[in-house]
Design a protein around this motif. Structure first.
Motif, mmCIF file in Angstrom:
data_model
loop_
_atom_site.group_PDB
_atom_site.id
_atom_site.type_symbol
_atom_site.label_atom_id
_atom_site.label_comp_id
_atom_site.label_asym_id
_atom_site.label_seq_id
_atom_site.Cartn_x
_atom_site.Cartn_y
_atom_site.Cartn_z
ATOM 1 N N ALA A 32 19.492 -11.653 61.897
ATOM 2 C CA ALA A 32 18.653 -11.396 63.382
ATOM 3 C C ALA A 32 19.466 -12.511 64.077
ATOM 4 O O ALA A 32 19.108 -12.423 65.465
ATOM 5 N N ASP A 33 20.204 -13.579 63.601
ATOM 6 C CA ASP A 33 20.951 -14.324 64.680
ATOM 7 C C ASP A 33 21.721 -13.550 65.494
ATOM 8 O O ASP A 33 21.991 -14.126 66.445
ATOM 9 N N PHE A 34 22.557 -12.826 64.788
ATOM 10 C CA PHE A 34 23.579 -11.988 65.406
ATOM 11 C C PHE A 34 22.999 -10.946 66.595
ATOM 12 O O PHE A 34 23.310 -10.900 67.650
ATOM 13 N N GLN A 68 28.770 -12.586 57.492
ATOM 14 C CA GLN A 68 29.865 -13.945 57.225
ATOM 15 C C GLN A 68 30.854 -13.658 56.174
ATOM 16 O O GLN A 68 30.363 -13.183 55.026
ATOM 17 N N GLU A 69 31.900 -14.022 56.647
ATOM 18 C CA GLU A 69 33.190 -13.935 55.436
ATOM 19 C C GLU A 69 33.252 -12.332 55.132
ATOM 20 O O GLU A 69 33.989 -12.198 54.068
ATOM 21 N N ILE A 70 33.061 -11.467 55.924
ATOM 22 C CA ILE A 70 33.393 -9.957 55.484
ATOM 23 C C ILE A 70 34.385 -9.540 56.662
ATOM 24 O O ILE A 70 34.062 -9.635 57.787
ATOM 25 N N GLY A 71 35.448 -9.095 56.319
ATOM 26 C CA GLY A 71 36.498 -8.616 57.356
ATOM 27 C C GLY A 71 36.976 -9.843 58.108
ATOM 28 O O GLY A 71 37.210 -10.768 57.517
ATOM 29 N N THR A 72 36.715 -9.574 59.326
ATOM 30 C CA THR A 72 37.306 -10.576 60.188
ATOM 31 C C THR A 72 36.226 -11.498 60.640
ATOM 32 O O THR A 72 36.050 -12.400 61.739
ATOM 33 N N SER A 73 34.770 -11.275 60.423
ATOM 34 C CA SER A 73 33.835 -12.560 60.443
ATOM 35 C C SER A 73 34.259 -13.733 59.979
ATOM 36 O O SER A 73 34.813 -13.724 58.647
ATOM 37 N N THR A 74 33.731 -14.806 60.402
ATOM 38 C CA THR A 74 33.996 -15.954 59.889
ATOM 39 C C THR A 74 32.913 -16.694 59.076
ATOM 40 O O THR A 74 31.913 -15.868 58.883
ATOM 41 N N GLY A 75 33.149 -17.804 58.907
ATOM 42 C CA GLY A 75 31.753 -18.585 58.188
ATOM 43 C C GLY A 75 31.993 -18.527 56.512
ATOM 44 O O GLY A 75 33.112 -18.169 56.088
ATOM 45 N N THR A 76 30.647 -18.505 56.093
ATOM 46 C CA THR A 76 30.757 -18.666 54.453
ATOM 47 C C THR A 76 29.823 -17.432 54.069
ATOM 48 O O THR A 76 28.758 -17.254 54.454
ATOM 49 N N ALA A 77 30.330 -16.770 53.036
ATOM 50 C CA ALA A 77 29.620 -15.654 52.807
ATOM 51 C C ALA A 77 28.152 -15.914 52.198
ATOM 52 O O ALA A 77 27.728 -17.060 51.345
ATOM 53 N N SER A 78 27.022 -15.081 52.537
ATOM 54 C CA SER A 78 25.719 -15.524 51.973
ATOM 55 C C SER A 78 25.404 -15.429 50.474
ATOM 56 O O SER A 78 26.179 -14.731 49.860
ATOM 57 N N LYS A 79 24.491 -16.250 50.137
ATOM 58 C CA LYS A 79 24.278 -16.304 48.425
ATOM 59 C C LYS A 79 22.915 -15.518 48.327
ATOM 60 O O LYS A 79 22.571 -15.477 47.062
ATOM 61 N N GLY A 138 26.854 -20.451 66.653
ATOM 62 C CA GLY A 138 27.144 -21.747 66.334
ATOM 63 C C GLY A 138 28.794 -21.674 66.139
ATOM 64 O O GLY A 138 29.423 -21.245 66.752
ATOM 65 N N ASN A 139 29.114 -21.862 64.734
ATOM 66 C CA ASN A 139 30.470 -21.978 64.492
ATOM 67 C C ASN A 139 31.047 -20.878 63.917
ATOM 68 O O ASN A 139 32.004 -20.804 63.371
ATOM 69 N N VAL A 140 30.135 -19.761 63.823
ATOM 70 C CA VAL A 140 30.316 -18.529 63.018
ATOM 71 C C VAL A 140 30.685 -17.512 64.119
ATOM 72 O O VAL A 140 30.127 -17.263 65.152
ATOM 73 N N ARG A 141 31.679 -16.673 63.901
ATOM 74 C CA ARG A 141 32.093 -15.601 64.680
ATOM 75 C C ARG A 141 32.118 -14.336 63.660
ATOM 76 O O ARG A 141 32.568 -13.929 62.765
ATOM 77 N N TYR A 142 31.070 -13.407 64.497
ATOM 78 C CA TYR A 142 30.736 -12.166 63.913
ATOM 79 C C TYR A 142 31.345 -11.157 64.414
ATOM 80 O O TYR A 142 31.491 -11.074 65.756
#
Length: 285
Positions: A93-95, A72-83, A19-23
């Motif tokens: 799993a998506d990754f 997400q939001e760890i290191g150079t991964s984008t997105g929003t950190a999981s809660k 999607g809009n996230v880069r892992y």
């Protein structure tokens, strides 16, 4: 994925879009392993791709495809950190599916061990085997608390030598602590930025929900039917050994490997030996 031969200190960071996230991830191992199922590594609290022990990763990657993953939001991964732990499991799993993987083994260290349990329970068709290092099940009335100063030290802005020794090793294991730090220092380029304070706060909250029983994961352990190897130290300040034994008792198909006079990171204290035991576990039908 093609050939992913390489070593932990030098293998490049790769990226995949979901999607809009880069892992961000790193993949290494033999070009043509006997077993094609990769091992997906799920990291600890505050850990990035750079915090995996290169000695341990290299030892397992002699025979296995190993994939180090940043949420997400760890290191150079984008997105929003999981809660939540379940959200982290869904992201992993998506990754995996974005890499066109239909089956994986999962290896989770500390917080990653919580995620490994969740992804195995929630994705039984995807996860074949589970390795849990330095982690127990979700909170329950029997659980013993960690020692008082663990999280105080874990939240230090930067870790000193003694912080690392206390958090991941045991008293008298200064030589092993320094050896681990020296191995991590062999990666000198393409390094990941540290986890930000905002992400650390979210991780503290989701860890607290998990270990304090605010989620239903402990009750779901009976549904984790995959073969599971639990690796622990007998002097882990974060995860009292009583809690490790409770996790072992609750899982339908588990083995327990415990290292004496070892702390939260037995794979960092004994990288080659733990990798050898994991390889043996994974190779058995």
């Amino acid at each position: 994925m093609g050939s992913i031969a390489g070593r932990a200190a030098t293998t490049p960071t790769n990226y995949v879009e979901v999607g809009n996230v880069r892992y961000a991830y790193r993949a290494l191992g033999p070009a043509d392993p006997v077993d094609k199922t990769p091992v997906l590594f799920l990291q600890r609290f505050r850990g990035t791709l750079d915090d995996w022990d290169p000695g341990f990763v290299d030892a397992l990657a002699k025979t296995r495809h190993v994939i180090l993953f940043s949420d997400q939001e760890i290191g150079t991964s984008t997105g929003t950190a999981s809660k939540s732990v379940d959200e982290k499991a869904r992201n992993a799993a998506d990754f995996a599916r974005a890499l066109c993987l239909s089956a994986i083994d999962v290896l989770g260290f500390s917080m990653g061990g919580f995620i490994a349990q969740a992804i195995a329970i929630n994705e039984p068709a995807l996860v074949r085997k589970v390795i849990i290092i330095g982690a127990a099940g979700g909170g329950n009335p029997e659980a013993a608390p960690p020692t008082d100063i663990d999280f105080e030290i874990a939240l230090h802005p930067e870790y000193t030598f003694e912080d690392v020794r206390y958090l991941f090793f045991t008293a008298g294991r200064g030589e092993e602590t320094q050896a681990y730090l020296d191995r991590c220092a062999t990666r000198t380029s393409d390094q990941e930025p540290p986890v930000t304070p905002g992400v650390i706060g979210k991780s503290v909250a989701l860890i607290g929900d998990f270990i304090n029983g605010k989620t239903s994961h402990f009750k779901k352990l009976k549904d984790l039917h995959q073969p599971t190897l639990i690796v622990s130290g007998d002097k882990d300040p974060f995860i009292p050994f009583k809690n490790i034994r409770t996790l072992f008792r609750e899982l339908p198909n588990a083995q327990l490997l415990t290292y004496p006079n070892s702390g939260h990171g037995p794979h960092q204290q004994h990288p080659d030996e733990v990798a050898e035991k994991i390889e043996y576990f994974l190779s058995r039908s």
